[in-house]
Structure formats: C-alpha cells, structure tokens
Enzyme design. Structure first.
Site, PDB file in Angstrom:
ATOM      1  N   GLY A   1      -6.890  -8.670  10.791  1.00 40.31           N
ATOM      2  CA  GLY A   1      -5.477  -8.412  10.822  1.00 40.31           C
ATOM      3  C   GLY A   1      -4.349  -9.784  11.028  1.00 40.31           C
ATOM      4  N   THR A   2      -3.249  -9.670  10.433  1.00 42.16           N
ATOM      5  CA  THR A   2      -2.563 -10.826  10.189  1.00 42.16           C
ATOM      6  C   THR A   2      -1.108 -11.015  11.195  1.00 42.16           C
ATOM      7  OG1 THR A   2      -1.623 -10.283   8.354  1.00 42.16           O
ATOM      8  CG2 THR A   2      -3.418 -11.414   7.988  1.00 42.16           C
TER       9      THR A   2
END
Length: 281
Positions: free
Chosen positions: A53-54
């Site tokens: 996830g960013t």
C-alpha cells in the site's frame, strides 16, 4: 483439560473468564503462533515481492481530523491492485490508514480493531485516544522481526480526542516509535510529495469541507510525482477513501461525495496542472 475441551466441543475456561484487557496479550498467551510477528517465514531464494500500500495523509481542523488514502497497491514496478482500501475505522472515534506490506497491514488493522473492542468489553469503557495510539505502537513493535526481513507496516492513526475535544494524528516508524503530528502529516511512498503539498496549503482554521479538499489535493500531488500512488481514476470511477472524525464519530465519505471532490480537483487541475498556489508572504 485441553484435550477434554476439544473432545466435548467446549471452550477452555480461560476463554470464558475475563482476564487481561489486552486481546494481544490473551492471544500471545493461548495461541502465540497466530500473532503476525511470531510467524516463521519460508526460505526464499532470489527477489521476493509482496503487494504494498502506498500513500496516506491526515489533516486536523477545528473540531476534528480527516484521514485519506489513495487506492493503488504495487508489487515492484507493477500495479497489483487499483482499488485497494487503506483507511479503516478502528472504533467509534478513530481510524487507521495503512502503508507498507498490504497483507500484513490489513491483518494488523483487524487485530487492532479486536484489541479495542476487547478492551471495551472487559473494562466497560473505551481506551483514551492516547491509549489507543500506544496499543498500536506495541503491535507495530511486535512486527519488527518481519520488518527487518522487508515486510514492514507503517500505519497512520487519527482520531477525535473526546477529553480534549479536538482531532489528533499519530505517525509511527517500523520499531513502533510513536510521534504525535501537529496539523498534518503523510506516510507511504508518496509522503514526501503529499507533505510538501500539505505544508503549503494547510491552515489551522480550515473548515471540514476545506480539510477534505486539502487531503484530496495532497494525494493528487503525490500521484503526480510518485508512480506508486494512484490519482483519481475517472474512467474506472475509483476515488480516494476519505474519513472524517469529529465529535459525532467516524464518517466515511460516500463514493458519490468522494467522486464529487475528486472531480472538482481534477477540473481545476485542467486549468492549473500544478494545483493551487500559496501566497509568497
């Protein structure tokens, strides 16, 4: 005793007797192998990639806090998922956004939700926001072994402090170090660009609606410079997850409202691609 419980289909007495107010301590005592940080990883040869996830951003405003995340997950230089959800309610007055190894991060959030629910049921009262932030810190520290092997989880925690009557934001490092942020912050691969955007646009007198617009602007700026962060995907109707927390509790923006804000930002970017300008003085 344990064998007898299994044969009769009954739960052991320890499972029915209130003990520690910490679900993590209970799990560690009875089934420690289920804790993410206690799992043995298989031997791996060569490069190993897991979905990540960013970018997550959070902003306070008078009376509350907004936390938001983009929707992209990456695996190396590939997009592994376009519509991942990275912001989750932790309880009635708090939410957590995840960055890092996606599978472990989602599992940690679920354990954190159980931890808070377990405490409330055993003690008959909610943890303070400070206490919730500390519990999450302990969970991250328990994942340090995994982090040292490249499977790091670095969440962002935000909530409404009922006692202080204001929103608060907590960030973490992989060792479980906890830091209270003032006004705004970001984490994840696009955090440098998102934080730069927040730094120039944030004011301490933002309305709730302005705070919502600001987090979407910051995520847009992050996506503009970080390939791992996804911007509003108008064609697929995929927009940031935005959660507002105030004295009325957690309120996740509906897809319609989120798309409305995102479309407004995109429309203005058609005229001014680099976004709104801050005053020089």
């Amino acid at each position: 005793m344990e064998a007898n419980s299994r044969s009769t289909g009954r739960l052991p007495a320890a499972f029915l007797t209130p003990g520690s107010s910490s679900f993590m301590d209970f799990l560690g005592e009875h089934s420690p192998e289920l804790l993410p940080g206690n799992r043995a990883l298989p031997a791996v040869q060569g490069a190993f990639e897991a979905p990540h996830g960013t970018t997550i951003v959070a902003v306070t405003f008078p009376g509350g806090v907004v936390i938001a995340g983009d929707r992209r997950a990456t695996m190396g230089n590939m997009i592994s998922q376009r519509d991942m959800e990275k912001v989750f309610p932790a309880d009635e007055y708090s939410a957590v956004g995840i960055a890092g190894t996606a599978g472990l991060a989602v599992e940690m959030v679920k354990l954190f939700q159980l931890e808070l629910e377990h405490f409330e049921k055993v003690e008959g009262a909610q943890l303070s926001l400070e206490g919730k932030a500390n519990r999450l810190s302990t969970m991250i520290r328990g994942n340090l072994g995994m982090a040292m092997q490249g499977l790091a989880v670095v969440p962002l925690f935000a909530g409404y402090d009922v006692g202080r009557e204001r929103g608060r934001i907590f960030s973490y490092d992989v060792t479980g170090g906890r830091f209270e942020e003032q006004g705004y912050t970001a984490t994840g691969s696009g955090s440098v660009f998102a934080r730069g955007s927040l730094k120039k646009l944030y004011r301490d007198d933002l309305t709730k609606e302005q705070a919502v617009t600001l987090v979407v602007q910051a995520l847009y700026d992050a996506a503009d410079d970080d390939s791992a962060t996804g911007g509003p995907d108008v064609a697929r109707r995929i927009y940031p997850i935005v959660v507002v927390i105030d004295d009325e509790g957690v309120d996740r923006l509906t897809p319609e409202r989120s798309s409305e804000v995102a479309h407004s930002v995109v429309q203005h970017r058609m005229e001014q691609p680099d976004g709104p300008r801050a005053a020089l003085l």
